[in-house]
Design a protein around this motif. Structure first.
Motif, PDB file in Angstrom:
ATOM      1  N   GLY A 138       0.824  -1.202   0.000  1.00  0.00           N
ATOM      2  CA  GLY A 138       0.000   0.000   0.000  1.00  0.00           C
ATOM      3  C   GLY A 138       0.858   1.251   0.000  1.00  0.00           C
ATOM      4  N   VAL A 139       0.239   2.370  -0.218  1.00  0.00           N
ATOM      5  CA  VAL A 139       0.969   3.640  -0.217  1.00  0.00           C
ATOM      6  C   VAL A 139       1.619   3.846   1.152  1.00  0.00           C
ATOM      7  N   GLY A 140       2.907   4.094   1.154  1.00  0.00           N
ATOM      8  CA  GLY A 140       3.634   4.328   2.392  1.00  0.00           C
ATOM      9  C   GLY A 140       4.080   3.072   3.105  1.00  0.00           C
ATOM     10  N   GLU A 141       3.704   1.889   2.581  1.00  0.00           N
ATOM     11  CA  GLU A 141       4.092   0.637   3.242  1.00  0.00           C
ATOM     12  C   GLU A 141       5.457   0.158   2.755  1.00  0.00           C
ATOM     13  N   SER A 142       6.085  -0.716   3.577  1.00  0.00           N
ATOM     14  CA  SER A 142       7.417  -1.230   3.273  1.00  0.00           C
ATOM     15  C   SER A 142       7.455  -2.740   3.409  1.00  0.00           C
ATOM     16  N   VAL A 143       8.397  -3.353   2.705  1.00  0.00           N
ATOM     17  CA  VAL A 143       8.671  -4.781   2.893  1.00  0.00           C
ATOM     18  C   VAL A 143      10.184  -4.978   2.806  1.00  0.00           C
ATOM     19  N   ASN A 144      10.722  -5.842   3.675  1.00  0.00           N
ATOM     20  CA  ASN A 144      12.156  -6.105   3.667  1.00  0.00           C
ATOM     21  C   ASN A 144      12.505  -7.194   2.654  1.00  0.00           C
ATOM     22  N   VAL A 145      13.794  -7.275   2.345  1.00  0.00           N
ATOM     23  CA  VAL A 145      14.279  -8.245   1.364  1.00  0.00           C
ATOM     24  C   VAL A 145      15.343  -9.125   2.021  1.00  0.00           C
ATOM     25  N   ASP A 146      15.165 -10.467   1.875  1.00  0.00           N
ATOM     26  CA  ASP A 146      16.071 -11.462   2.462  1.00  0.00           C
ATOM     27  C   ASP A 146      16.955 -12.080   1.371  1.00  0.00           C
ATOM     28  N   PHE A 147      18.138 -12.495   1.770  1.00  0.00           N
ATOM     29  CA  PHE A 147      19.047 -13.178   0.843  1.00  0.00           C
ATOM     30  C   PHE A 147      19.572 -14.466   1.483  1.00  0.00           C
ATOM     31  N   ALA A 148      19.932 -15.429   0.633  1.00  0.00           N
ATOM     32  CA  ALA A 148      20.610 -16.638   1.100  1.00  0.00           C
ATOM     33  C   ALA A 148      21.662 -17.019   0.075  1.00  0.00           C
ATOM     34  N   ILE A 149      22.731 -17.626   0.558  1.00  0.00           N
ATOM     35  CA  ILE A 149      23.889 -17.912  -0.288  1.00  0.00           C
ATOM     36  C   ILE A 149      24.363 -19.335  -0.046  1.00  0.00           C
ATOM     37  N   ASN A 150      24.545 -20.087  -1.125  1.00  0.00           N
ATOM     38  CA  ASN A 150      25.253 -21.358  -1.057  1.00  0.00           C
ATOM     39  C   ASN A 150      26.610 -21.109  -1.701  1.00  0.00           C
ATOM     40  N   SER A 151      27.653 -21.096  -0.875  1.00  0.00           N
ATOM     41  CA  SER A 151      28.972 -20.717  -1.377  1.00  0.00           C
ATOM     42  C   SER A 151      29.854 -21.929  -1.587  1.00  0.00           C
ATOM     43  N   GLY A 152      30.656 -21.867  -2.629  1.00  0.00           N
ATOM     44  CA  GLY A 152      31.776 -22.789  -2.810  1.00  0.00           C
ATOM     45  C   GLY A 152      33.019 -22.025  -2.439  1.00  0.00           C
ATOM     46  N   THR A 153      33.946 -21.933  -3.375  1.00  0.00           N
ATOM     47  CA  THR A 153      35.151 -21.159  -3.105  1.00  0.00           C
ATOM     48  C   THR A 153      35.303 -19.994  -4.084  1.00  0.00           C
ATOM     49  N   SER A 154      34.291 -19.758  -4.941  1.00  0.00           N
ATOM     50  CA  SER A 154      34.359 -18.639  -5.888  1.00  0.00           C
ATOM     51  C   SER A 154      33.363 -17.554  -5.509  1.00  0.00           C
ATOM     52  N   ASN A 155      33.736 -16.316  -5.758  1.00  0.00           N
ATOM     53  CA  ASN A 155      32.812 -15.209  -5.532  1.00  0.00           C
ATOM     54  C   ASN A 155      31.600 -15.347  -6.451  1.00  0.00           C
ATOM     55  N   LEU A 156      30.486 -14.749  -6.056  1.00  0.00           N
ATOM     56  CA  LEU A 156      29.240 -14.840  -6.813  1.00  0.00           C
ATOM     57  C   LEU A 156      28.750 -13.430  -7.131  1.00  0.00           C
ATOM     58  N   SER A 157      28.000 -13.311  -8.227  1.00  0.00           N
ATOM     59  CA  SER A 157      27.398 -12.011  -8.536  1.00  0.00           C
ATOM     60  C   SER A 157      26.139 -12.216  -9.360  1.00  0.00           C
ATOM     61  N   GLY A 158      25.255 -11.254  -9.274  1.00  0.00           N
ATOM     62  CA  GLY A 158      24.015 -11.325 -10.032  1.00  0.00           C
ATOM     63  C   GLY A 158      23.360  -9.964 -10.071  1.00  0.00           C
ATOM     64  N   THR A 159      22.237  -9.909 -10.781  1.00  0.00           N
ATOM     65  CA  THR A 159      21.463  -8.673 -10.867  1.00  0.00           C
ATOM     66  C   THR A 159      20.056  -8.939 -10.348  1.00  0.00           C
ATOM     67  N   LEU A 160      19.641  -8.086  -9.421  1.00  0.00           N
ATOM     68  CA  LEU A 160      18.290  -8.176  -8.862  1.00  0.00           C
ATOM     69  C   LEU A 160      17.396  -7.164  -9.572  1.00  0.00           C
ATOM     70  N   THR A 161      16.283  -7.641 -10.129  1.00  0.00           N
ATOM     71  CA  THR A 161      15.305  -6.745 -10.748  1.00  0.00           C
ATOM     72  C   THR A 161      14.106  -6.617  -9.820  1.00  0.00           C
ATOM     73  N   ILE A 162      13.823  -5.388  -9.418  1.00  0.00           N
ATOM     74  CA  ILE A 162      12.685  -5.108  -8.538  1.00  0.00           C
ATOM     75  C   ILE A 162      11.603  -4.480  -9.407  1.00  0.00           C
ATOM     76  N   GLY A 163      10.448  -5.121  -9.456  1.00  0.00           N
ATOM     77  CA  GLY A 163       9.351  -4.599 -10.264  1.00  0.00           C
ATOM     78  C   GLY A 163       8.203  -4.164  -9.375  1.00  0.00           C
ATOM     79  N   ALA A 164       7.479  -3.142  -9.811  1.00  0.00           N
ATOM     80  CA  ALA A 164       6.281  -2.713  -9.093  1.00  0.00           C
ATOM     81  C   ALA A 164       5.237  -2.313 -10.115  1.00  0.00           C
ATOM     82  N   GLU A 165       4.030  -2.865  -9.991  1.00  0.00           N
ATOM     83  CA  GLU A 165       2.935  -2.562 -10.916  1.00  0.00           C
ATOM     84  C   GLU A 165       1.766  -2.040 -10.093  1.00  0.00           C
ATOM     85  N   ALA A 166       1.189  -0.952 -10.542  1.00  0.00           N
ATOM     86  CA  ALA A 166      -0.003  -0.451  -9.872  1.00  0.00           C
ATOM     87  C   ALA A 166      -1.125  -1.472 -10.013  1.00  0.00           C
TER      88      ALA A 166
END
Lengths: 167, 181
Positions: A138-166
């Motif tokens: 809703g207008v003025g409302e918030s939601v938090n974002v959680d992350f989880a990682i399964n790591s080996g021995t190499s660094n990881l990277s990605g792109t997060l796309t946040i979408g919002a539709e009325a």
């Protein structure tokens, strides 16, 4: 098709011109993420240490923890909840959705868990209970974002796309 | 339909389009980067490293895999007589083998799983390995998690009980689990 189209256009356009070009001013204020209509900002929780707000365009970076840690453990599952928060600073309720590319993939709201092989997962921290992959904000409302990682021995990277539709 | 009515209809559509557009945004999409650095085990959020004590001789750090920590009771390099391992029908306690430090962002509760016969490869008979904080062998970490604030550390020992296993090399993975309190 050609004959039909030109006939219709002639009726609508009343024949006064076949094309027109006019320049009008458009002001677009680009603001830093915290102040945008779709606001992205620190969660106020301990794990917002991993939310980098140093530039205008914020980023998530699991590196220094501020307590001596320089990254995730090798060959480990790591969950970091409440890394940043999304706020609807517009004027209409919106449905927020997340998607990922690269090493990042999205999970259903309220269901964060590490992927079964090396990679990063992301999920909205809460589920609105309507059974779909979006979260109603809703207008003025918030939601938090959680992350989880399964790591080996190499660094990881990605792109997060946040979408919002009325709604 | 005459021309006037058609134009009026178009005008109405355009007006409602303007009405929809008065919201601050109808849709928005933003791409943001997400990066993860894998640290060495002894530099990570849950830092695992050898102690400075004599029993640290049983700790290996794999330099080819971010210093991933492992424990090898078979091949202590620091013992005076270069012993080959634990004996049968015995209880061994190794104090202060390795160290766990909370270098994350939150206070955590740490537990370490107990290893019993079926956990080992090959399957053992009467073999148990427990992990305990400091010298507190009666409070193994699979039963009694310890609380570590950020920036604090705990040394960990191993209690090994052998029944009558055959003379053999037994391997298992123990899970170190840290949960925010």
């Amino acid at each position: 098709m050609g004959a039909l189209a030109s006939g219709t256009a002639a009726v609508i356009g009343t024949g006064a011109f076949s094309s027109v070009e006019a320049d009008r001013q458009v002001d677009v204020q680009v603001t830093e993420d915290a102040n945008a209509y779709l606001g992205l900002d620190n969660s106020g929780e301990a794990n917002d240490m991993y939310f980098d707000t140093s530039g205008d365009e914020y980023a998530v970076d699991f590196v220094e923890s501020g307590n001596g840690g320089n990254g995730v453990n090798p060959n480990a599952d790591t969950v970091a909840e409440d890394v940043f928060t999304i706020t609807n600073q517009g004027t209409q309720p919106v449905e927020v959705s997340l998607s990922g590319s690269g090493d990042l993939s999205a999970q259903l709201p309220g269901s964060i868990s590490a992927p079964s092989s090396d990679g990063i997962t992301v999920a909205l921290a809460e589920d609105d209970g309507d059974g779909d992959a979006t979260y109603e904000l809703g207008v003025g409302e918030s939601v938090n974002v959680d992350f989880a990682i399964n790591s080996g021995t190499s660094n990881l990277s990605g792109t997060l796309t946040i979408g919002a539709e009325a709604r | 339909m005459n021309r006037r009515r058609l134009l009026a209809g178009l005008g109405a559509v355009a007006t409602s389009g303007v009405a929809l557009g008065t919201g601050a945004f109808t849709s928005a999409e933003a791409d943001r980067s997400v990066g993860v650095t894998v640290a060495d085990d002894d530099q990570a959020y849950l830092a695992l490293s050898p102690t400075q004590a004599a029993n640290a001789t049983f700790v290996n750090q794999d330099s080819g895999a971010n210093n991933e920590l492992s424990i090898d009771i078979n091949d202590a390099t620091g013992t005076a007589d270069n012993g080959d391992g634990v004996g049968p029908n015995s209880v061994y306690e190794f104090d202060e083998v390795f160290r766990i430090e909370n270098q994350g962002t939150q206070e955590i509760e740490v537990s370490i799983s107990e290893l019993v016969d079926d956990d080992f490869d090959p399957t053992a008979s009467g073999l148990t390995v427990q992990f305990y904080p400091g010298t507190d062998v009666d409070s193994p970490l699979h039963d009694d998690p310890i609380t570590l604030g950020t920036g604090t550390a705990q040394v960990i020992g191993l209690r090994i009980e052998t029944g009558e296993p055959t003379v053999e090399n037994f391997n298992a993975d123990a899970t170190v689990r840290a949960e925010a309190t």
